[in-house]
Design an enzyme around this catalytic site. Structure first.
Site, PDB file in Angstrom:
ATOM      1  N   HIS A   1       0.953  -1.397   0.137  1.00 54.80           N
ATOM      2  CA  HIS A   1       0.080  -0.283  -0.349  1.00 54.80           C
ATOM      3  C   HIS A   1       0.918   1.490   0.228  1.00 54.80           C
ATOM      4  O   HIS A   1       0.681   2.277  -0.248  1.00 54.80           O
ATOM      5  CB  HIS A   1      -1.087   0.218   1.366  1.00 54.80           C
ATOM      6  CG  HIS A   1      -1.807   0.855   1.704  1.00 54.80           C
ATOM      7  ND1 HIS A   1      -2.926   0.869   1.122  1.00 54.80           N
ATOM      8  CD2 HIS A   1      -1.171   2.893   2.154  1.00 54.80           C
ATOM      9  CE1 HIS A   1      -3.398   2.986   1.143  1.00 54.80           C
ATOM     10  NE2 HIS A   1      -2.553   2.990   1.745  1.00 54.80           N
ATOM     11  N   GLU A   2       1.722   1.913   1.116  1.00 51.95           N
ATOM     12  CA  GLU A   2       2.480   2.413   0.585  1.00 51.95           C
ATOM     13  C   GLU A   2       3.117   3.112  -0.249  1.00 51.95           C
ATOM     14  O   GLU A   2       3.405   3.828  -1.083  1.00 51.95           O
ATOM     15  CB  GLU A   2       3.804   2.648   2.425  1.00 51.95           C
ATOM     16  CG  GLU A   2       2.498   2.669   3.349  1.00 51.95           C
ATOM     17  CD  GLU A   2       1.191   3.987   3.517  1.00 51.95           C
ATOM     18  OE1 GLU A   2       1.576   5.012   3.295  1.00 51.95           O
ATOM     19  OE2 GLU A   2       0.597   3.119   4.018  1.00 51.95           O
TER      20      GLU A   2
ATOM     21  N   HIS B   1       1.669   4.553  -3.073  1.00 55.58           N
ATOM     22  CA  HIS B   1       2.027   5.990  -2.809  1.00 55.58           C
ATOM     23  C   HIS B   1       3.519   6.687  -3.345  1.00 55.58           C
ATOM     24  O   HIS B   1       3.370   7.761  -4.258  1.00 55.58           O
ATOM     25  CB  HIS B   1       1.223   6.749  -1.325  1.00 55.58           C
ATOM     26  CG  HIS B   1       0.170   6.147  -0.365  1.00 55.58           C
ATOM     27  ND1 HIS B   1      -0.662   6.973  -1.013  1.00 55.58           N
ATOM     28  CD2 HIS B   1      -0.656   5.164   0.410  1.00 55.58           C
ATOM     29  CE1 HIS B   1      -1.665   6.704  -0.212  1.00 55.58           C
ATOM     30  NE2 HIS B   1      -1.326   5.679   0.448  1.00 55.58           N
TER      31      HIS B   1
ATOM     32  N   GLU C   1      -4.894   7.924  -3.037  1.00 53.32           N
ATOM     33  CA  GLU C   1      -5.274   6.498  -2.545  1.00 53.32           C
ATOM     34  C   GLU C   1      -5.533   5.681  -3.953  1.00 53.32           C
ATOM     35  O   GLU C   1      -5.626   4.576  -3.551  1.00 53.32           O
ATOM     36  CB  GLU C   1      -6.756   6.972  -2.182  1.00 53.32           C
ATOM     37  CG  GLU C   1      -6.980   5.562  -0.719  1.00 53.32           C
ATOM     38  CD  GLU C   1      -5.823   5.757   0.094  1.00 53.32           C
ATOM     39  OE1 GLU C   1      -5.229   6.478   1.019  1.00 53.32           O
ATOM     40  OE2 GLU C   1      -5.544   4.764   1.743  1.00 53.32           O
TER      41      GLU C   1
HETATM   42 ZN    ZN Z   1      -3.125   5.978   2.009  1.00 53.01          ZN
END
Ligand code: ZN
Length: 502
Positions: A264-265, A268, A294
């Site tokens: 997830h990170e 980003h 997101e």
């Molecule tokens: Zn996030």
């Protein structure tokens, strides 16, 4: 180059340097700083924020922007120079509307509120934070009032993280989505949940971290411009386009934690690393909005990281890292485990199908509080009722209810949550467009090659930075405005295979 533009860029780069120095202090605070450093670190961050703000709202910046207005308008609006002037002006006008005194008072209040919440949450005691939250609501309303002419009082707050998105647009999207999700959740959760016990064995930390690192390296996270460290709450931060870091956390009794937090990170971070280098240290050199950001963390975490294609490549590798735990677990069992759907109390632990119901509950409450149709004191009970309606269960105490998220206790009420669901909706629309343009993406992923997808996302989304609004990026990249149908199609196809949806 226009002389005033040269001066403006130099001034903005200086301000950016201060902000990035603050980001580095904050990264250290959340990774390696000993607890004794906390008081001084808070003061240092406040000092840097104040100097940066003073340098930015300086009338000299306004004069440069005025000077550049006709020049900017003479250029094509999507040119780099016109965009830089336009976005800098937008930021400047926004900053001017909020008095420094208000910001200073708000920041002191929020620091108090956060401290009290950090004690109230483990105690499950909402009454401790209630008076502070009432003041936060008051601050949030006052903030909105610096922007008279809004259609809804939450609009100026939403603008802070998702520029150009309105309550009216969100209500339309979210009510359609909710109408589809509530029955889907009901149908799925009435069935036997997937067995995810294979994820809940003992997984030693070092091997988990090494595997997560191998995964995100292959997905396209560039370690020559990034690094991974450990923290309590995973995050991504950056100090320049050449230094975009992530922090993750590990649970030895649950394999899903480190792996999916890291992906997830990294999602980003891959977005930030993909921004055009020429935007470095300027107002265009960041992700466009919280929703768009997101959408990318979710793309890599869910659409890629929880797909059959992804695991066809990675599962044999994971099995070789954890032979004792996984040799007897089939790829199908494992795929079902990482896509288990269940009614759960905590937003951050929620699966793809139930997640947005958690977000919409919070979004609706923010609107009701700001409108004055709900009192802060009513929150715990309203939470239980709404949760029961949506999930058929009730949290036992406020710790797993109204106290669970830091957002309202560490920032404004309004604007905190919509980005998560916007991101989920966007992620499917982008992904559908990417597959349309490059149908070979799934077979590449099965071979462990993710560059085709990354190139499409970089070309169509990442490189633009803040040049376009998120809404504009969606239209440019997919040829139409944001809509829920790609996301619904995605959920139905994926979960229709795993559960009986009729
Ligand atoms: Zn996030």
């Amino acid at each position: 180059m226009h002389e005033s533009l040269e001066k403006l860029k130099a001034r903005l780069a200086e301000i950016n340097d201060l902000n990035m120095a603050a980001a580095l202090l904050s990264w250290d605070q959340h990774t390696f700083m000993p607890s004794g450093g906390a008081p001084a670190r808070g003061r240092q961050l406040a000092t840097l924020a104040r100097i940066s703000q003073e340098k930015f709202i300086d009338p000299a910046v306004g004069r440069l922007l005025d000077d550049l207005l006709p020049y900017g308008q003479s250029l094509p609006s999507d040119s780099d120079e016109a965009s830089l002037i336009r976005i800098a002006r937008r930021d400047y006008e926004l900053a001017l509307k909020v008095p420094p005194q208000f910001l200073a008072e708000f920041n002191i209040h929020i620091a108090d509120s956060y401290q009290v919440w950090a004690q109230a949450r483990p105690a499950g005691d909402f009454s401790m934070v209630r008076p502070l939250l009432e003041r936060t609501l008051d601050f949030s309303r006052r903030y909105a009032d610096f922007f008279p002419g809004y259609a809804h009082i939450a609009d100026p707050l939403i603008n802070l993280s998702d520029y150009g998105v309105t309550v009216s647009a969100l209500r339309g999207l979210f009510s359609q989505l909710r109408a589809r999700l509530v029955p889907m959740v009901r149908t799925i959760t009435a069935q036997e949940p997937a067995d995810d016990s294979c994820l809940r064995l003992h997984y030693p930390e070092a091997r988990q971290l090494a595997f997560a690192e191998e995964v995100v390296r292959r997905l396209g996270y560039d370690f020559s411009r990034g690094r991974i460290d450990k923290t309590r709450h995973p995050f991504m931060t950056k100090f320049s386009l050449g230094d975009v870091r992530i922090a993750t956390r590990v649970r030895e009794d649950f394999l899903g934690e480190a792996l999916f937090s890291t992906i997830h990170e990294a999602g980003h971070a891959i977005y930030e690393q993909g921004i055009a280098q020429v935007y470095e240290a300027g107002p265009l050199g960041e992700g466009a909005s919280s929703g768009l950001h997101e959408s990318q963390s979710r793309t890599w975490e869910n659409l890629v990281g929880r797909s059959r294609d992804f695991w066809e490549y990675f599962y044999p590798r994971l099995q070789s890292v954890f032979p004792d735990q996984l040799t007897a677990v089939s790829p199908e069992q494992f795929y079902r485990a990482v896509n288990r759907v269940e009614r759960s109390l905590i937003r951050t632990d929620a699966d793809e199908v139930t997640y947005n119901l958690h977000v919409m509950l919070r979004f609706d409450f923010e609107l009701a509080l700001l409108e004055g149709s709900m009192e802060v004191a009513d929150l715990p009970e309203a939470w239980r009722q709404r949760f029961y309606n949506d999930f058929g269960m009730v949290p036992e105490d406020d710790r797993d209810g109204v106290l669970q998220d830091v957002h309202w206790y560490g920032g404004t009420i309004g604007g905190a949550f919509q980005g998560y669901t916007l991101g989920n909706i966007m992620s499917a629309q982008f992904y559908e467009a990417a597959l349309g343009a490059r149908p070979e993406i799934p077979s590449e992923m099965r071979a462990g090659m993710f560059g085709g997808l990354q190139v499409w996302l970089t070309e169509n989304i990442y490189r633009h930075g803040r040049k376009f609004t998120a809404g504009e990026v969606v239209e440019l990249a997919t040829g139409r405005p944001l809509a829920i149908d790609p996301y619904i199609r995605y959920l139905q196809k994926k979960y229709g295979e795993l559960y009986d949806l009729n």
